[in-house]
Enzyme design. Structure first.
Site, short mmCIF file in Angstrom:
data_model
loop_
_atom_site.label_atom_id
_atom_site.label_comp_id
_atom_site.label_asym_id
_atom_site.label_seq_id
_atom_site.Cartn_x
_atom_site.Cartn_y
_atom_site.Cartn_z
CE LYS A 187 3.87 -4.59 11.59
NZ LYS A 187 2.66 -4.14 11.00
CG MET A 236 -1.91 -1.20 1.15
SD MET A 236 -3.43 -0.93 2.08
CE MET A 236 -2.78 -0.69 3.72
N GLY A 256 11.15 -2.81 5.48
CA GLY A 256 10.41 -4.08 5.51
C GLY A 256 9.89 -4.42 4.11
CG HIS A 257 6.90 -1.98 2.24
ND1 HIS A 257 6.87 -0.85 3.00
CD2 HIS A 257 5.66 -2.51 2.30
CE1 HIS A 257 5.65 -0.68 3.51
NE2 HIS A 257 4.90 -1.68 3.10
CB ALA A 285 3.74 4.73 3.37
CG LEU A 286 7.21 1.48 -0.76
CD1 LEU A 286 7.97 1.18 -2.05
CD2 LEU A 286 6.29 0.32 -0.40
P1 AMP Z 1 1.47 -2.88 3.51
O1 AMP Z 1 2.01 -1.86 2.57
O2 AMP Z 1 1.52 -2.47 4.94
O3 AMP Z 1 0.15 -3.45 3.08
O4 AMP Z 1 2.48 -4.09 3.44
C1 AMP Z 1 2.86 -4.66 2.21
C2 AMP Z 1 3.63 -5.91 2.48
O5 AMP Z 1 4.80 -5.60 3.24
C3 AMP Z 1 2.84 -6.94 3.30
O6 AMP Z 1 3.11 -8.24 2.79
C4 AMP Z 1 3.40 -6.75 4.67
O7 AMP Z 1 3.28 -7.91 5.48
C5 AMP Z 1 4.85 -6.43 4.37
N1 AMP Z 1 5.48 -5.75 5.50
C6 AMP Z 1 5.01 -4.65 6.14
N2 AMP Z 1 5.82 -4.35 7.17
C7 AMP Z 1 6.80 -5.28 7.18
C8 AMP Z 1 7.95 -5.51 8.01
N3 AMP Z 1 8.22 -4.74 9.05
N4 AMP Z 1 8.75 -6.56 7.72
C9 AMP Z 1 8.46 -7.38 6.67
N5 AMP Z 1 7.41 -7.21 5.85
C10 AMP Z 1 6.59 -6.17 6.10
#
Ligand code: AMP
Length: 278
Positions: A149, A30, A36-37, A32-33
């Site tokens: 996560k 989504m 983790g991303h 706001a990288l």
């Molecule tokens: P989001 O943008 O929050 O929907 O996350 C996109 C992807 O990045 C999802 O698969 C999350 O589980 C992964 N993600 C978010 N935060 C982390 C993190 N701290 N470590 C590893 N993967 C992450």
């Protein structure tokens, strides 16, 4: 890196890669990288010849309109990070490409979607499963990379892929953390400095509970002590801090199978989630 916003252009690009025999991976986000991303991007690059990152702030998975409105949107910065990392395509569709007028389908994974986050965020996982199924079908990627996560999300996606025979292999990647243990998350930027200092207490309490349970302490007592510790540290609310079976997320009274400790708690209006293996 090419930025694409239409499904036809995306499919054309992927068809070209597949004709050359390239293995295609996708990293749905989504935006706001953060690091983790980017760790998912690295895992995708290690396992695939071509990598698509997607950025779509999916309105259907937000149960709270204020959370959707406040969700950080930083596409230019995100695109620069993905380009510098060597991602091949950024797919960032506008909402009307994903949900054209008259859109009427919901993908709903029963059981595991109703627990934990599902109980506190009605409709969240249906919205997530719907958009993830669409992203798999739109990209045609053979492999997809998700973070541990969001452990419950990862289990739901695995179930979705099994149930619908979707031709994609799911890889879960470990949670990246800040040096003080806080799980990296786009929402962390909404914490004040004082809240940010309190935030690592969630993981500290979870780790204490995990080690107490491993040491033989009854599960219920260890969990209620951990919930109290999180509140005492300054969190406003603990939605759950529970021990569950690692795959189906069924409640566990004793750690007699592979288990996961999962938690969600609110700090200054920001809802943080985390999970660890027992
Ligand atoms: P989001 O943008 O929050 O929907 O996350 C996109 C992807 O990045 C999802 O698969 C999350 O589980 C992964 N993600 C978010 N935060 C982390 C993190 N701290 N470590 C590893 N993967 C992450």
């Amino acid at each position: 890196m090419r930025t694409l916003r239409e499904v036809t252009a995306l499919r054309g690009c992927v068809a070209g890669w597949k004709a050359e025999g390239r293995r295609v991976g996708v990293v749905p986000t989504m935006g706001a990288l953060h690091a983790g991303h980017m760790s998912l991007v690295s895992a995708a690059q290690a396992g695939c010849d071509r990598v698509i990152a997607t950025i779509f702030v999916n309105p259907r998975q937000f149960d709270d309109p204020a959370d959707l409105a406040n969700y950080p949107r930083t596409e230019a910065r995100d695109a620069a990070m993905l380009g510098a990392a060597g991602v091949d395509v950024l797919f960032a569709p506008p909402s009307e490409v994903v949900y054209p007028p008259g859109f009427a389908t919901t993908v709903s994974v029963a059981g595991v979607s109703r627990e934990l986050e599902g109980a506190f965020r009605p409709g969240h996982f249906d919205g997530m499963a719907t958009v993830v199924a669409k992203l798999f079908l739109m990209t045609g990627a053979e492999r997809a990379f998700f973070g541990e996560k969001d452990w419950q999300q990862l289990q739901i996606i695995r179930q979705l892929v099994r149930d619908l025979d979707l031709p994609v292999t799911i890889t879960g990647c470990p949670t990246l953390r800040e040096p003080d243990g806080l799980a990296m998350a786009s929402r962390n930027t909404r914490l004040s400095a004082a809240e940010r200092a309190v935030a690592p207490a969630l993981l500290v309490a979870m780790e204490a509970a995990a080690s107490a349970i491993r040491g033989g302490m009854p599960v219920a007592g260890a969990l209620s002590r951990a919930r109290a510790a999180v509140l005492a540290a300054g969190f406003a609310e603990v939605d759950y801090l529970d021990l569950r079976g690692a795959e189906r997320l069924e409640p566990l009274a004793t750690p007699d199978r592979p288990a996961r400790l999962l938690a969600a708690a609110t700090l200054g209006g920001v809802r943080l989630i985390d999970n660890i293996a027992l």
